[in-house]
Design a protein around this motif. Structure first.
Motif, PDB file in Angstrom:
ATOM      1  N   GLU A 132       0.649  -1.561  -0.199  1.00 32.62           N
ATOM      2  CA  GLU A 132      -0.112   0.256  -0.119  1.00 32.62           C
ATOM      3  C   GLU A 132       0.752   0.773  -0.132  1.00 32.62           C
ATOM      4  OE1 GLU A 132      -3.866   1.828   2.493  1.00 32.62           O
ATOM      5  OE2 GLU A 132      -2.829   0.018   3.001  1.00 32.62           O
ATOM      6  N   LEU A 133       0.438   2.065  -1.177  1.00 31.91           N
ATOM      7  CA  LEU A 133       1.350   2.606  -1.311  1.00 31.91           C
ATOM      8  C   LEU A 133       0.970   5.190   0.298  1.00 31.91           C
ATOM      9  CD1 LEU A 133       3.940   4.481  -3.166  1.00 31.91           C
ATOM     10  CD2 LEU A 133       2.181   5.139  -4.501  1.00 31.91           C
ATOM     11  N   ASP A 134       2.123   5.231   0.234  1.00 29.46           N
ATOM     12  CA  ASP A 134       1.216   6.656   0.952  1.00 29.46           C
ATOM     13  C   ASP A 134       1.806   7.723   0.182  1.00 29.46           C
ATOM     14  OD1 ASP A 134       1.574   9.405   1.883  1.00 29.46           O
ATOM     15  OD2 ASP A 134       1.775   8.259   4.337  1.00 29.46           O
ATOM     16  N   SER A 135       0.719   7.974  -0.794  1.00 29.45           N
ATOM     17  CA  SER A 135       0.674   8.877  -2.202  1.00 29.45           C
ATOM     18  C   SER A 135       1.245  10.267  -1.487  1.00 29.45           C
ATOM     19  CB  SER A 135      -0.965   9.167  -2.797  1.00 29.45           C
ATOM     20  OG  SER A 135      -1.245   9.193  -1.846  1.00 29.45           O
ATOM     21  N   THR A 136       0.943  10.699  -0.506  1.00 30.19           N
ATOM     22  CA  THR A 136       1.393  12.267   0.238  1.00 30.19           C
ATOM     23  C   THR A 136       3.079  12.381  -0.175  1.00 30.19           C
ATOM     24  OG1 THR A 136      -0.625  12.733   1.101  1.00 30.19           O
ATOM     25  CG2 THR A 136       0.930  13.612   1.836  1.00 30.19           C
TER      26      THR A 136
END
Length: 81
Positions: free
Chosen positions: A54-58
């Motif tokens: 899961e990517l933390d887009s910020t």
């Protein structure tokens, strides 16, 4: 990259830390010694959950901006050579 404002804090940036790998930059320098500058950059995956992917887009966008700034600075330095 040390001076980049990364979401209100500074990144831990180190130079010349020995890590195994670097085959691609080595190959690039051997094959294109006068036209390409390749650097091996290691980035700790703090911008994502390594177990779930899961990517933390910020955080991902912020590290993208830091790397883009560093690339621009390297380009400027190379033009002066």
């Amino acid at each position: 990259m040390r001076s980049h404002d990364y979401l209100g804090r500074r990144l831990d940036v180190r130079e010349n830390v020995k890590f195994f790998g670097g085959q691609l930059p080595r190959w690039v320098h051997e094959n294109f010694p006068h036209s390409v500058c390749a650097m091996a950059i290691e980035v700790k995956k703090f911008f994502m959950n390594e177990w779930t992917g899961e990517l933390d887009s910020t955080q991902h966008h912020a590290i993208e901006q830091a790397l883009a700034g560093a690339a621009a600075a390297v380009g400027d330095a190379l033009e002066k050579i």
